[in-house]
Design a protein around this motif. Structure first.
Motif, mmCIF file in Angstrom:
data_model
loop_
_atom_site.group_PDB
_atom_site.id
_atom_site.type_symbol
_atom_site.label_atom_id
_atom_site.label_comp_id
_atom_site.label_asym_id
_atom_site.label_seq_id
_atom_site.Cartn_x
_atom_site.Cartn_y
_atom_site.Cartn_z
ATOM 1 N N LYS A 84 0.830 -1.217 0.000
ATOM 2 C CA LYS A 84 0.000 0.000 0.000
ATOM 3 C C LYS A 84 0.856 1.254 0.000
ATOM 4 C CE LYS A 84 -4.179 -1.998 1.877
ATOM 5 N NZ LYS A 84 -4.565 -2.780 3.055
ATOM 6 N N GLY A 85 2.098 1.138 0.502
ATOM 7 C CA GLY A 85 3.021 2.270 0.462
ATOM 8 C C GLY A 85 3.701 2.349 -0.896
ATOM 9 N N GLY A 86 4.628 3.273 -1.037
ATOM 10 C CA GLY A 86 5.259 3.454 -2.337
ATOM 11 C C GLY A 86 6.727 3.050 -2.368
ATOM 12 N N ASP A 87 7.224 2.468 -1.257
ATOM 13 C CA ASP A 87 8.642 2.118 -1.167
ATOM 14 C C ASP A 87 8.889 0.747 -1.816
ATOM 15 O OD1 ASP A 87 11.197 1.459 -0.497
ATOM 16 O OD2 ASP A 87 11.020 1.944 1.631
ATOM 17 N N VAL A 88 9.354 0.785 -3.057
ATOM 18 C CA VAL A 88 9.512 -0.455 -3.823
ATOM 19 C C VAL A 88 10.477 -1.424 -3.141
ATOM 20 C CG1 VAL A 88 10.225 -1.440 -6.033
ATOM 21 C CG2 VAL A 88 8.903 0.670 -5.995
ATOM 22 N N ASN A 89 11.564 -0.870 -2.553
ATOM 23 C CA ASN A 89 12.526 -1.754 -1.890
ATOM 24 C C ASN A 89 11.903 -2.463 -0.702
ATOM 25 O OD1 ASN A 89 14.702 -1.413 -3.608
ATOM 26 N ND2 ASN A 89 15.330 0.480 -2.579
ATOM 27 N N ALA A 90 11.063 -1.736 0.044
ATOM 28 C CA ALA A 90 10.371 -2.356 1.184
ATOM 29 C C ALA A 90 9.407 -3.428 0.689
ATOM 30 C CB ALA A 90 9.621 -1.293 1.975
ATOM 31 N N ILE A 91 8.725 -3.135 -0.414
ATOM 32 C CA ILE A 91 7.784 -4.115 -0.982
ATOM 33 C C ILE A 91 8.540 -5.379 -1.391
ATOM 34 C CG2 ILE A 91 6.151 -4.564 -2.864
ATOM 35 C CD1 ILE A 91 5.544 -1.560 -2.902
ATOM 36 N N LYS A 92 9.674 -5.165 -2.041
ATOM 37 C CA LYS A 92 10.489 -6.316 -2.458
ATOM 38 C C LYS A 92 10.940 -7.137 -1.255
ATOM 39 C CE LYS A 92 12.337 -4.654 -6.839
ATOM 40 N NZ LYS A 92 13.475 -4.022 -7.518
ATOM 41 N N ALA A 93 11.358 -6.436 -0.192
ATOM 42 C CA ALA A 93 11.849 -7.126 1.007
ATOM 43 C C ALA A 93 10.727 -7.952 1.640
ATOM 44 C CB ALA A 93 12.403 -6.117 2.006
ATOM 45 N N ARG A 94 9.523 -7.367 1.728
ATOM 46 C CA ARG A 94 8.397 -8.101 2.331
ATOM 47 C C ARG A 94 7.978 -9.269 1.436
ATOM 48 N NH1 ARG A 94 9.779 -4.814 5.420
ATOM 49 N NH2 ARG A 94 11.185 -6.562 5.729
ATOM 50 N N PHE A 95 8.102 -9.081 0.119
ATOM 51 C CA PHE A 95 7.769 -10.163 -0.805
ATOM 52 C C PHE A 95 8.738 -11.332 -0.613
ATOM 53 C CE2 PHE A 95 7.912 -12.221 -5.076
ATOM 54 C CZ PHE A 95 6.586 -12.627 -5.131
#
Lengths: 178, 215
Positions: free
Chosen positions: A147-158
């Motif tokens: 839901k946020g815009g931090d792609v690196n964070a999204i990648k890390a959670r993925f």
């Protein structure tokens, strides 16, 4: 100056005091839900048509999880991922993973029908439920990150989420899942 | 008389490929897909190197020295062939093994696992459905590669039973060669280095998603 220090120390002490029981409560809570889930898994033995219905839903559900993962991974591997696509798949994953708690009642193992679910699921239920819960938790965290815009964070959670899939599959999924 | 038959790069290529095919198989069977992808990237580098070495390497490594027409194979079977390096029949086996390995690598580049967690670097360039089909082909076609490997090993055992030792030459580089056959012309060490560098560079480009097509 001294007064400031004392106030700061006091504030720390109060914070610490609050933090203590709070974390303990959270711990107890998760333990309680986990044992409730184990109890549920064991108590709700299903059979006949109901068992086959759940096994079918589980199969379709897991396949859908895989599809959504693929959609997300393809986006995250792109130079500029379409976050709209990632978000809608993340929401579907959150929905699917929440439903997964009802996918593994006793009586839906390989002795009943074709499934990739190993009998070990019902032999070591506590561990299985823990791994299932870890995945569900990782999906929620991923959904929040998406839901946020931090792609690196999204990648890390993925990546975290993928780890929880693998941890469970390594132990509880057989090669029969095609 | 024992004389040089296989140069060092060719032997290193051969045994590295053996090890990596075994490791790729193991990692796929045990769902260690991250390692499987890296193993595939290493095989890609090896194959690219071998392709280049087939043009710039020593005489027995060059395709021009062992890719021959069917008539030579017939001659060989009649016992009317004399030479150094791959025999006309063995050359067919080499080409089949290299080709099957290349098919496994290329299909792997475009595959994604069914859980959507691990994929080849080029899977994104094609549709998800096509990628699924290629992943299936990748899995099925390994059986063909495996059959070719078994045939290769069986042939070596067959030759051994008839008194011809082939494994030693692939380890030491030296084998029995008739005296009147032209000796192996070795490749240049710097040519080998350039071939390695190019193979690594192309692999890195593919890992990066083959820009500009991959962006």
């Amino acid at each position: 100056m001294r007064f400031g220090l004392i106030t700061a120390a006091g504030a720390c002490a109060i914070l610490a005091a609050c933090g203590g029981p709070e974390t303990k409560r959270a711990d107890n809570y998760s333990k309680a839900t986990k044992s409730a889930a184990v109890a549920m898994l064991a108590a709700t033995r299903v059979s006949g048509e109901q068992a086959h219905k759940i096994m079918h839903e589980r199969h379709e559900g897991m396949e859908s999880v895989g599809k959504n993962n693929k959609v997300i991974k393809r986006e995250l591997d792109a130079a500029s991922p379409n976050l709209g696509t990632v978000r809608s798949s993340a929401a579907q994953l959150a929905n699917l993973s929440a439903r997964a708690s009802g996918w593994f009642p006793a009586g839906t193992g390989p002795d009943i029908g074709k499934t990739g679910a190993k009998p070990e699921i019902w032999q070591d239920q506590k561990d299985f439920v823990g791994k299932l819960a870890a995945w569900q938790k990782a999906v929620r965290a991923f959904n929040v990150a998406a839901k946020g815009g931090d792609v690196n964070a999204i990648k890390a959670r993925f990546a975290d989420m993928g780890g929880t899939c693998k941890a469970c599959h390594d132990k509880y999924r057989s090669e029969m899942h095609h | 008389m024992k004389r040089p038959v296989w140069d060092l790069p060719t032997r290193l290529f051969h045994w590295s490929l053996v090890a990596l095919i075994a490791f790729s198989w193991w990692s796929a069977e045990n769902d260690e897909l991250d390692m499987h992808v890296w193993s595939g990237m290493a095989v890609l580098t090896l194959l690219l190197f071998r392709l280049l070495w087939g043009f710039f390497g020593s005489s027995t490594a060059r395709f021009t020295s062992f890719v021959r027409g069917p008539r030579m194979v017939v001659d060989y079977l009649r016992g009317a062939w004399k030479g150094i390096g791959h025999s006309p029949l063995g050359a067919l086996s080499v080409l089949a093994l290299l080709g099957a390995s290349a098919i496994e690598v290329v299909t792997g580049l475009f595959s994604m696992d069914e859980d959507g967690l691990v994929s080849g670097p080029l899977a994104r360039l094609i549709s998800m459905d096509f990628s699924d089909e290629i992943a299936e082909l990748h899995e099925e076609f390994f059986n063909v590669l495996l059959a070719l490997v078994l045939l290769h090993v069986a042939a070596i055992i067959y030759y051994r039973l008839r008194g011809k030792r082939l494994v030693g030459a692939m380890i030491t580089g030296r084998g029995e060669v008739e005296a009147d056959v032209q000796p192996m012309r070795p490749g240049k060490w710097w040519a080998a280095l350039i071939c390695v560098a190019v193979a690594v560079a192309v692999t890195r480009w593919i890992i990066a998603g083959a820009p500009p097509f991959g962006t």
